[in-house]
Design a protein around this motif. Structure first.
Motif, short mmCIF file in Angstrom:
data_model
loop_
_atom_site.label_atom_id
_atom_site.label_comp_id
_atom_site.label_asym_id
_atom_site.label_seq_id
_atom_site.Cartn_x
_atom_site.Cartn_y
_atom_site.Cartn_z
N VAL A 243 0.87 -1.17 0.00
CA VAL A 243 0.00 0.00 0.00
C VAL A 243 0.91 1.23 0.00
O VAL A 243 2.08 1.15 0.38
N PRO A 244 0.42 2.38 -0.44
CA PRO A 244 1.27 3.57 -0.48
C PRO A 244 1.58 4.10 0.92
O PRO A 244 0.81 3.89 1.86
N PHE A 245 2.71 4.77 1.05
CA PHE A 245 3.05 5.45 2.29
C PHE A 245 3.57 6.84 1.94
O PHE A 245 3.99 7.10 0.82
N ASN A 246 3.50 7.74 2.91
CA ASN A 246 3.84 9.14 2.67
C ASN A 246 5.08 9.54 3.44
O ASN A 246 5.30 9.09 4.57
N CYS A 247 5.87 10.38 2.82
CA CYS A 247 7.08 10.91 3.46
C CYS A 247 7.24 12.37 3.05
O CYS A 247 7.45 12.66 1.86
N GLU A 248 7.05 13.27 4.00
CA GLU A 248 7.24 14.70 3.78
C GLU A 248 6.49 15.20 2.54
O GLU A 248 7.03 15.92 1.70
N GLY A 249 5.24 14.78 2.43
CA GLY A 249 4.38 15.29 1.36
C GLY A 249 4.43 14.52 0.06
O GLY A 249 3.65 14.80 -0.85
N LEU A 250 5.34 13.56 -0.07
CA LEU A 250 5.41 12.74 -1.28
C LEU A 250 4.95 11.32 -0.96
O LEU A 250 5.10 10.84 0.16
N ALA A 251 4.37 10.65 -1.96
CA ALA A 251 3.84 9.30 -1.76
C ALA A 251 4.72 8.28 -2.49
O ALA A 251 5.20 8.53 -3.60
N PHE A 252 4.91 7.13 -1.85
CA PHE A 252 5.75 6.07 -2.39
C PHE A 252 5.06 4.72 -2.20
O PHE A 252 4.12 4.59 -1.41
N PHE A 253 5.53 3.71 -2.91
CA PHE A 253 5.15 2.34 -2.61
C PHE A 253 6.37 1.45 -2.86
O PHE A 253 7.31 1.84 -3.55
N ILE A 254 6.34 0.27 -2.28
CA ILE A 254 7.43 -0.69 -2.41
C ILE A 254 6.94 -1.87 -3.23
O ILE A 254 5.82 -2.34 -3.05
N SER A 255 7.75 -2.33 -4.15
CA SER A 255 7.38 -3.49 -4.96
C SER A 255 8.45 -4.57 -4.85
O SER A 255 9.64 -4.28 -4.66
N ALA A 256 8.00 -5.80 -4.95
CA ALA A 256 8.89 -6.96 -4.97
C ALA A 256 8.51 -7.81 -6.16
O ALA A 256 7.33 -8.04 -6.42
N CYS A 257 9.50 -8.27 -6.91
CA CYS A 257 9.17 -9.05 -8.11
C CYS A 257 10.30 -10.02 -8.44
O CYS A 257 11.42 -9.92 -7.94
N CYS A 258 9.95 -10.96 -9.29
CA CYS A 258 10.93 -11.89 -9.84
C CYS A 258 11.13 -11.52 -11.31
O CYS A 258 10.16 -11.42 -12.06
N LYS A 259 12.38 -11.30 -11.71
CA LYS A 259 12.69 -10.90 -13.08
C LYS A 259 13.78 -11.78 -13.65
O LYS A 259 14.61 -12.33 -12.93
N GLU A 260 13.76 -11.87 -14.97
CA GLU A 260 14.78 -12.66 -15.66
C GLU A 260 15.76 -11.74 -16.37
O GLU A 260 15.36 -10.76 -17.00
N LYS A 261 17.04 -12.03 -16.25
CA LYS A 261 18.07 -11.28 -16.95
C LYS A 261 19.16 -12.24 -17.38
O LYS A 261 19.75 -12.93 -16.54
N GLU A 262 19.41 -12.27 -18.67
CA GLU A 262 20.43 -13.15 -19.24
C GLU A 262 20.21 -14.59 -18.79
O GLU A 262 21.13 -15.29 -18.35
N GLN A 263 18.94 -15.02 -18.86
CA GLN A 263 18.52 -16.39 -18.56
C GLN A 263 18.71 -16.77 -17.09
O GLN A 263 18.70 -17.94 -16.73
N LEU A 264 18.86 -15.77 -16.23
CA LEU A 264 18.94 -16.00 -14.79
C LEU A 264 17.80 -15.25 -14.11
O LEU A 264 17.41 -14.17 -14.54
N GLN A 265 17.27 -15.83 -13.03
CA GLN A 265 16.17 -15.20 -12.30
C GLN A 265 16.73 -14.42 -11.11
O GLN A 265 17.64 -14.89 -10.41
N PHE A 266 16.16 -13.24 -10.88
CA PHE A 266 16.56 -12.39 -9.76
C PHE A 266 15.33 -11.93 -8.98
O PHE A 266 14.25 -11.75 -9.55
N PHE A 267 15.54 -11.73 -7.69
CA PHE A 267 14.51 -11.14 -6.83
C PHE A 267 14.82 -9.65 -6.72
O PHE A 267 15.91 -9.27 -6.29
N ASN A 268 13.88 -8.81 -7.13
CA ASN A 268 14.09 -7.36 -7.13
C ASN A 268 13.22 -6.69 -6.07
O ASN A 268 12.02 -6.97 -5.97
#
Length: 271
Positions: free
Chosen positions: A166-191
């Motif tokens: 869910v979004p969170f606020n810091c000094e008037g700006l809004a942010f969110f955090i994402s977590a994903c699994c991605k592939e790069k050069e045929q290898l999987q990474f947690f981002n």
């Protein structure tokens, strides 16, 4: 003017004119919301008009995130947005775009962060596809955000899944955090990444980001990434870990089946 007349008609008769076109229905919802005629809003979205309202709105905005409708949709009141999201899945580019739109709409309609967070958590995010809002738990007493992700959820991200907080606020700006699994050069990474939500007209100074992860060996947070962005720059900041290292049986990243992450966001004033 027609919407106002329809609203007056409803206030005196308890009914709306049959076969209302979708644009007028949206205007009536906006008028009812503006003048706090709750009974009219409920009438549009409940009882005999529930299916009709949703059908009108969903059909009219079937491409509801297209450029053509962006400005118009930002004026639609909460009841209308709920009707659109409650319909069968709106035809759109991706789940991410639905999520992003909901955050931008809420930020536009509810400047007060406490009220906005309440509306998002109780009225809107439950209508967003579950995979985008599921199980990143946040605690942010200041500019330090602590969150956890269950190991089972991480495992289900393979091979190309994404979850967002869910979004969170810091000094008037809004942010969110994402977590994903991605592939790069045929290898999987947690981002892991920190993302700023667009705020039209907002200005800010440099932003210092730091991402820390607690390890099982020390039970302390270890810095995984630091980055500073220039003033007025909307930039995604993040780090990655090889998937095989994260999900190994002897992984040091999970404590009691949970990944513990701490994010620091410090916004400096412009010179």
């Amino acid at each position: 003017e027609r919407a106002f007349k329809e609203l007056l008609h409803f206030m005196y008769s308890g009914k709306l004119t049959p076969a209302i076109e979708p644009t007028l229905l949206v205007d009536i919802l906006m008028a009812a919301d503006k003048f706090e005629v709750v009974s009219c809003m409920e009438h549009c979205l409940a009882a005999t008009l529930t299916k009709t309202a949703k059908k009108f709105l969903a059909q009219w905005y079937k491409d509801f995130l297209s450029t053509e409708f962006q400005d118009e949709l930002m004026r639609v009141p909460l009841a209308g947005i709920q009707a659109i999201l409650s319909s069968n899945r709106p035809r759109t580019a991706s789940e991410e775009s639905i999520y992003d739109f909901v955050l931008r709409w809420a930020r536009s309609q509810y400047p007060n962060s406490e009220e906005r967070d309440k509306i998002l958590s109780s009225r809107l995010l439950p209508l967003v596809p579950l995979s985008m809002t599921d199980a990143i738990r946040i605690d942010h007493p200041s500019n330090i955000v602590n969150f956890t992700i269950n190991r089972d959820l991480c495992n289900n991200l393979f091979p190309l899944g994404t979850v967002r907080s869910v979004p969170f606020n810091c000094e008037g700006l809004a942010f969110f955090i994402s977590a994903c699994c991605k592939e790069k050069e045929q290898l999987q990474f947690f981002n892991l990444s920190i993302n700023m939500i667009e705020g039209k007209g907002a200005t800010w100074g440099p932003i210092d980001y730091k991402i820390e992860v607690m390890t099982r060996r020390s039970l302390e947070f270890v810095t995984k990434h630091r980055h500073t962005t220039p003033p007025n720059t909307r930039q995604t900041v993040g780090c990655k870990v090889p998937w095989s290292e994260l999900m190994a049986d002897d992984s040091t990243f999970f404590i009691d089946g949970k990944l513990h992450v701490r994010v620091h966001v410090k916004i400096s004033q412009q010179a």
